[in-house]
Scaffold this motif. Sequence first.
Motif, short mmCIF file in Angstrom:
data_model
loop_
_atom_site.label_atom_id
_atom_site.label_comp_id
_atom_site.label_asym_id
_atom_site.label_seq_id
_atom_site.Cartn_x
_atom_site.Cartn_y
_atom_site.Cartn_z
N GLN A 67 33.97 20.48 -10.22
CA GLN A 67 33.78 20.48 -11.67
C GLN A 67 33.97 19.04 -12.13
O GLN A 67 35.08 18.61 -12.47
CB GLN A 67 34.77 21.41 -12.36
N ASN A 70 36.27 17.68 -14.95
CA ASN A 70 37.70 17.95 -14.89
C ASN A 70 38.42 16.71 -14.37
O ASN A 70 38.21 16.29 -13.23
CB ASN A 70 37.95 19.16 -13.98
N ILE A 235 27.62 25.21 -10.28
CA ILE A 235 28.84 24.84 -11.01
C ILE A 235 29.24 25.94 -11.98
O ILE A 235 30.41 26.30 -12.11
CB ILE A 235 28.62 23.50 -11.76
N GLU A 236 28.23 26.51 -12.66
CA GLU A 236 28.53 27.58 -13.63
C GLU A 236 29.06 28.84 -12.95
O GLU A 236 29.81 29.60 -13.56
CB GLU A 236 27.25 27.91 -14.41
N GLY A 238 31.24 28.95 -10.76
CA GLY A 238 32.66 28.80 -10.47
C GLY A 238 33.01 28.90 -9.01
O GLY A 238 34.20 28.98 -8.66
#
Length: 475
Positions: A67, A70, A235-236, A238
Amino acid sequence: MSLLTSLAKLRALRTERAQPIATVRHCHVSARPMVFIPLKLAGEAAAPLAAMLGDDREAPRLLVVTQPRNRDLRFAFAAELAGLLLPYIEGFAAESETVERKNADPYERALDAPQLVLPNRAGAGFTALLGRSTRFRSADGPYAVPEGVPMLGRWLTYLAERAAFPGSSLALCATEELGRHWASGQSALEDANLASISAWITGGDPDDAEDPLIWPPAGPATDPGFDAEVLAPAIESGSPERVTEALRTQLEPTWRLVWQALDLLRDLEPGASVAQRWEHDRGSFSGMAQGVAEGSPPQARRDGAVAAAAKLSRMERAQASYDVQRAYDDPLVMAEYRLSGEAFAGEVVSADPEHSEGEGRSRKLRPLVVVKTDDQVRLAPGSTLGTPQRRGQGAELVEARDGLITIKITKGMGRGRTPTPGAVPEPGERVCYSALADDFQGAAALPEAEATPWTHGGPPRQYLPDDDDAREEWS
C-alpha cells in the motif's frame, strides 16, 4: 550525433542488427555488481512501489510496498532495502591499501568498490529522489524511522551522483552503456528502452520489445495499462500476495535484461584507461566511507554557490579527460576526430631524432617527424598534439602540406641529450596524432565557502538536523 555513429545507425537499420561503435569496453564491470531495479507509484515523484535487487542473478530479492500511500509500509520497505544494500556497500570498505602521493600525505583506498547497476537513466533519477527522501530522517524523535534508513539515503544519494559523473563506474545505467558501445537503427529516445536496444544487439524482435505484455517497462514508471487493469485491483483487494505477484511479473523480465547487458559488456576487452578510472572510483568511495565513519552530516539539499561551482568544475574536467581517454583507447572513437580534422593517422616517412633548437646551455632536443596521411587535417601550425602510441609524449604541429605533416616532439623523450630508444617514431611506423590531450588540469580557483559573496547567497548556513527533516514529503 557524430558522422560515424550516424553511418552505423543507417547500417543497423539496413541489416536489422546493432552495429559496434567501440572496439573496447569503456566502463568497469564488477565481478560482483548489485543490480537494482526500482519501481515507483504512478503520479508520485518518489513514492516507492517495489524493487528487485541482488548480486546473484539466480537469487533476486523482491521488495514490495503493498500500500504505497502508507507511510509505515514505505519506511518498512526502505528499512528492508537498507538491510540488503548497506552490508553490500560497507563490506567493500573493510579491506584497503595505502596509496602514496607526491607532495601529499598517503591515504587509505579500498581494494574494491561497490557497483550499482540500474536499468536506465530514469532509474538513477528515482534513486536520487529516494536518497533525498530518506537521508535526512532520524531513527528517534516524533517521526522516527527504522535504523539504517538515513544511512541508506546517504549512499543512494552518493551513488546517484556518481551515475552522472563522467567516466565513473560506481553506478551504471544499462541503456546508456549499451548505447555507448552499439548503435541501433532507432532513435535515442527508443534506445532508452532496455528491451528494445537489447533486441537490436542480440538479434531479438524489436516489435516484441515494444509490447508491455512481453517486456514490461524497465521502470521506474510502470505501464498505464498494468496500473489500471492489474495493479489497482490488486491493491484494492487488500491481498499483499496478489500485489507482490503482480509486481514480480513486471520486474523479472527487466532483471534478466540487465544481467544480459552485463554479459554483453563483459565480452568486450576493457580499454587501457578503465583500470585507472576505477582506481579513482575506489578513491571516491573510500572518501565517502571515511566521511560516514567520522560522522559527517548528510549531503545538502542544495549545494552552496562555491560547492556547486567546484562540482561543476570537477565534472567538466572529468568529461574532458574521459573523452580523451576513450579516443586514445579506441581507434573507432579516434576515427571520429580524424573525420573532423582534429586528428590524423599515417605512416612515418622520415625522422630526425637528433634535431635540436637553441645553442649552448639553452639547447633543447626537438626531434622532427614527417607523417604521410590521407586524412584532412584542420589543425593550425603550433597546435599541441598527443599520440595513443606513446602516451605522455607531447608534440607540436610544424607544417601540414600536400598530405605531409611535420611534427616536432617536445616532451616524453627522456632526459638525455639523445632520445631514449623507441621514443621517436621510425620511418615505416604507423602513427596517430591528435589535438586531444589528457594533461593535468588544475582545479578552478574558488573562494572558501565562508567567503561566498552576497551576490551568490552569502556563506551557506550550517546544517542542523531538526524535526522538519523528518516531516519532508516523499513526493
